[in-house]
Design a protein around this motif. Structure first.
Motif, short mmCIF file in Angstrom:
data_model
loop_
_atom_site.label_atom_id
_atom_site.label_comp_id
_atom_site.label_asym_id
_atom_site.label_seq_id
_atom_site.Cartn_x
_atom_site.Cartn_y
_atom_site.Cartn_z
N THR A 73 46.48 43.27 46.12
CA THR A 73 46.06 42.83 44.80
C THR A 73 46.84 41.59 44.41
O THR A 73 48.06 41.51 44.62
CB THR A 73 46.28 43.94 43.75
N VAL A 74 46.14 40.63 43.81
CA VAL A 74 46.75 39.37 43.38
C VAL A 74 46.57 39.22 41.88
O VAL A 74 45.48 39.45 41.34
CB VAL A 74 46.09 38.17 44.10
N SER A 75 47.65 38.81 41.20
CA SER A 75 47.56 38.49 39.78
C SER A 75 47.02 37.07 39.62
O SER A 75 47.47 36.15 40.31
CB SER A 75 48.94 38.59 39.13
N LEU A 76 46.07 36.91 38.71
CA LEU A 76 45.43 35.62 38.50
C LEU A 76 45.92 34.97 37.21
O LEU A 76 46.26 35.68 36.25
CB LEU A 76 43.91 35.80 38.44
N PRO A 77 45.95 33.65 37.15
CA PRO A 77 46.39 32.95 35.93
C PRO A 77 45.31 32.94 34.86
O PRO A 77 44.46 32.05 34.80
CB PRO A 77 46.69 31.54 36.43
N ASP A 123 33.65 35.53 41.64
CA ASP A 123 33.65 35.36 43.09
C ASP A 123 32.62 34.29 43.45
O ASP A 123 31.42 34.44 43.14
CB ASP A 123 33.32 36.68 43.77
N LEU A 124 33.06 33.23 44.08
CA LEU A 124 32.17 32.10 44.37
C LEU A 124 31.19 32.40 45.50
O LEU A 124 30.23 31.65 45.68
CB LEU A 124 33.00 30.86 44.71
N CYS A 125 31.42 33.46 46.24
CA CYS A 125 30.50 33.81 47.32
C CYS A 125 29.48 34.86 46.89
O CYS A 125 28.32 34.81 47.31
CB CYS A 125 31.28 34.31 48.53
N THR A 126 29.90 35.80 46.05
CA THR A 126 28.98 36.88 45.64
C THR A 126 28.45 36.69 44.22
O THR A 126 27.46 37.33 43.85
CB THR A 126 29.69 38.24 45.71
N GLY A 127 29.12 35.87 43.42
CA GLY A 127 28.73 35.71 42.03
C GLY A 127 29.30 36.75 41.10
O GLY A 127 29.12 36.68 39.87
N GLU A 128 30.02 37.74 41.66
CA GLU A 128 30.59 38.82 40.85
C GLU A 128 31.62 38.28 39.86
O GLU A 128 32.49 37.48 40.22
CB GLU A 128 31.26 39.84 41.78
N SER A 129 31.55 38.70 38.60
CA SER A 129 32.53 38.34 37.59
C SER A 129 33.67 39.34 37.62
O SER A 129 33.45 40.55 37.73
CB SER A 129 31.90 38.31 36.20
N LEU A 130 34.90 38.83 37.52
CA LEU A 130 36.07 39.70 37.49
C LEU A 130 36.41 40.03 36.05
O LEU A 130 36.49 39.13 35.21
CB LEU A 130 37.26 39.02 38.18
N SER A 131 36.61 41.29 35.78
CA SER A 131 36.81 41.72 34.40
C SER A 131 38.24 41.53 33.91
O SER A 131 38.47 41.35 32.71
CB SER A 131 36.42 43.19 34.25
N GLY A 132 39.22 41.53 34.81
CA GLY A 132 40.61 41.44 34.39
C GLY A 132 41.31 40.21 34.95
O GLY A 132 40.68 39.20 35.28
N GLU A 133 42.64 40.32 35.04
CA GLU A 133 43.45 39.22 35.53
C GLU A 133 44.07 39.54 36.87
O GLU A 133 45.11 38.98 37.26
CB GLU A 133 44.53 38.88 34.50
N THR A 134 43.44 40.41 37.62
CA THR A 134 43.86 40.70 39.00
C THR A 134 42.61 40.74 39.88
O THR A 134 41.49 40.91 39.39
CB THR A 134 44.59 42.05 39.11
N ALA A 135 42.83 40.56 41.17
CA ALA A 135 41.73 40.64 42.13
C ALA A 135 42.23 41.32 43.38
O ALA A 135 43.35 41.07 43.84
CB ALA A 135 41.20 39.24 42.47
N SER A 136 41.43 42.20 43.93
CA SER A 136 41.78 42.87 45.18
C SER A 136 41.26 42.04 46.36
O SER A 136 40.23 41.36 46.25
CB SER A 136 41.17 44.27 45.22
N VAL A 137 42.00 42.10 47.45
CA VAL A 137 41.61 41.36 48.66
C VAL A 137 41.61 42.34 49.82
O VAL A 137 42.66 42.90 50.17
CB VAL A 137 42.59 40.20 48.96
N VAL A 169 39.34 36.79 53.11
CA VAL A 169 39.64 35.78 52.11
C VAL A 169 38.63 35.92 50.97
O VAL A 169 37.46 36.26 51.20
CB VAL A 169 39.57 34.36 52.72
N ARG A 170 39.11 35.68 49.74
CA ARG A 170 38.22 35.62 48.59
C ARG A 170 38.40 34.26 47.92
O ARG A 170 39.53 33.78 47.75
CB ARG A 170 38.53 36.73 47.59
#
Length: 617
Positions: free
Chosen positions: A582-586, A592-606, A611-612
């Protein structure tokens, strides 16, 4: 909370500006030793390498911050380009003290200093660093017709089968590189749409001038396109058609040596005019350094077919650089947009500086890129410190440290090492040079990246290497790693360079097995589609072309960074390990630029080994 250091050259609390310093600009330094250490005085010691002397400036005490004593200084120490080295000296009122260098405190021994590159302001065209470069080995990219080598220089022969293995066995103890496949400039022109679909904005050609060998690094005549590639008119047409599609052409300038069969040396008498090996009255005789004419002369790495030229010979400099119709100027006028200088570390600084001046005089928007395998800011070549990036020399260099660090990371090295290698380059290079670096995964001088990322040692011996292929399991692992490597390549600052066929899944050991023909009709379509997607993202997103770099994570298998402009951010999240991370995002708002999925929070799983690519607009 970060524990304060005594000094950190990459932290704006201790040093400004970040990295290299522009001539005539203010340089600010701050040191924060522990108050308990009792230091009452601090100074910075600066060694100017090119000026050849040291200076020392005391840093005033400015007060206490918690348990730290603070010493700060702002000065304008440099009016001219310089390579400077600096460290600090601390002492107490009783005279006791120590030095501070990159290793920490020391009481004796030679300091291990920090580097400061001081550069002169100059213009670097943005089009190169913002775009995608594609390297073509001209004989092996595409042929439209089977050429006839009769009457051409060299004992050439042509493979009938495009899929043949390049000849590699020595003849009379020498690998002659006389086998050709017939790739041409017209063949490249026929695939400009394919190149544009990859997002290519620069075509970098290995040498295209007349030569006796298939690699053409032993130039025979700088004034002529090799007839098997086409004509000067073909070249001009290619440049014009490419420019219509937003693609420029970068030529390979091999100016450190020529071929022994060239019109200038003419060892075998192929040309009707007198070469240096035929007569001391030849106009080219003084271009070369003979110890015993005609058979003993200075040659590149002692290879007799590659006689070195004297880059300090006025006639040679005039011919290549300064003359009204010099080689450098002539091919820019014919349509090229810049030069990549072969073995730049063997070209004198003065030669490179004159060449850049001639390039900019002819086309102010043209580029000069140098082949340098190490950190170009502090390279020593032939016992001399070089001046590649101080404002009047190269615009940028081939970024071999990027390739080395990235492949090591993907083959189980820690992400910390990749970050450290890239931060060293970013700190040492002027910003324009860092953002104009030619980043790559492989070239004509390295094994194919897919083969390397297969994760197994190459077999010993040329015979075994000629038939070496990854097993299905190894190839799948290599493709998985290459998927990740390409994403980093296209999202990192600099110009991502793709060596022809890497996007198609080509394998191969070292030269000439890395120089096989492009596999038209047999490309790995999934990999090709991924490269095209990355090229489109680079084209669509300004943050990937010109955004600042900010590291989010670099620990173990996890690597994450973001490229940012005031309006946009693109994050690259890489997990080279077997467990999800998991990565914390600023901030929020990423998708997600490949799937179009919107991230709801300020973290992303990899997920593992993936690569994401995330974006925020």
């Amino acid at each position: 909370m970060n524990t304060p250091s005594v000094f950190d050259s990459r932290d704006p609390r201790y040093k400004q500006p970040y990295g290299a310093l522009l001539c005539g600009k203010e340089w600010s330094l701050t040191c924060r030793p522990l108050s308990s250490e009792g230091f009452t005085h601090c100074s910075v010691v600066i060694r100017r390498e090119f000026a050849g002397h040291e200076m020392e400036a005391e840093m005033p005490f400015t007060g206490f911050q918690e348990d730290r004593a603070v010493f700060s200084l702002s000065l304008i120490p440099f009016q001219t380009p310089e390579l400077a080295w600096y460290w600090f000296r601390f002492w107490r009122d009783d005279g006791t003290g120590c030095l501070l260098d990159k290793t920490g405190y020391r009481s004796e021994g030679k300091p291990v200093p920090w580097q400061l590159t001081v550069y002169e302001e100059s213009r670097t065209p943005a089009w190169f660093g913002e775009g995608v470069t594609y390297q073509i080995f001209p004989d092996r990219y595409c042929r439209l017709d089977l050429p006839d080598p009769a009457g051409l220089i060299g004992e050439r022969w042509v493979h009938q089968d495009w899929d043949d293995l390049p000849a590699w066995r020595p003849e009379d103890g020498e690998v002659k590189n006389r086998d050709f496949f017939g790739g041409s400039l017209a063949g490249v022109a026929a695939h400009l749409d394919d190149l544009a679909a990859l997002g290519v904005t620069t075509l970098y050609f290995c040498p295209i001038f007349e030569s006796a060998s298939n690699h053409r690094y032993n130039t025979a005549d700088y004034t002529k396109i090799d007839p098997m590639l086409g004509t000067e008119a073909d070249f001009t047409r290619l440049c014009a058609k490419a420019r219509e599609k937003g693609i420029r052409v970068l030529l390979d300038g091999v100016f450190n040596h020529t071929g022994s069969q060239s019109v200038y040396f003419n060892a075998d008498g192929f040309y009707p005019t007198l070469g240096a090996a035929q007569s001391q009255d030849s106009p080219y005789y003084h271009w070369f350094q003979f110890s015993d004419w005609p058979g003993s002369y200075d040659a590149w790495w002692g290879i007799s077919t590659l006689p070195n030229v004297r880059e300090d010979c006025p006639d040679y400099v005039n011919y290549i650089i300064t003359g009204q119709d010099s080689i450098v100027k002539r091919w820019l006028r014919a349509g090229a947009s810049g030069w990549r200088l072969d073995v730049a570390d063997e070209l004198p600084d003065e030669f490179i500086e004159q060449l850049r001046a001639a390039v900019e005089e002819t086309d102010p928007d043209a580029m000069v890129i140098g082949e340098v395998w190490e950190d170009a800011s502090n390279k020593i070549s032939y016992s001399r410190r070089r001046k590649y990036l101080q404002g009047k020399e190269l615009h940028g260099v081939m970024n071999y440290p990027f390739r080395t660090a990235l492949l090591n990371y993907l083959l189980d090295g820690p992400a910390e090492d990749f970050k450290e290698a890239m931060e060293t380059i970013r700190e040492n290079y002027p910003p324009a040079a860092f953002y104009s670096a030619m980043n790559f995964l492989g070239t004509h001088d390295t094994p194919r990246v897919l083969t390397v990322l297969g994760g197994v040692p190459l077999p010993e011996g040329r015979d075994a290497q000629s038939t070496f292929h990854l097993s299905p399991v190894q190839r799948e692992a290599g493709l998985e790693r290459l998927h990740v490597a390409a994403a980093i390549l296209f999202t990192f600052p600099g110009s991502p360079m793709v060596y022809y066929g890497d996007e198609a899944g080509m394998e191969g050991a070292a030269d000439p097995f890395n120089r096989r023909t492009y596999p038209w009709g047999h490309e790995n379509q999934a990999l090709l589609a991924w490269f095209r997607r990355l090229g489109q993202l680079r084209k669509d997103r300004a943050s990937l072309r010109r955004g600042a770099l900010r590291w989010l994570e670099a620990q173990g298998p996890l690597l994450a960074y973001v490229r940012e402009t005031c309006d946009e951010a693109t994050a690259t999240l890489v997990n080279a390990g077997p467990e999800e991370r998991t990565v914390s995002l600023p901030g929020g708002g990423f998708r997600d630029l490949c799937t179009g999925e919107s991230l709801s929070g300020e973290t992303a799983s990899v997920p593992p080994y993936s690569v994401r690519l995330l974006g925020r607009d």
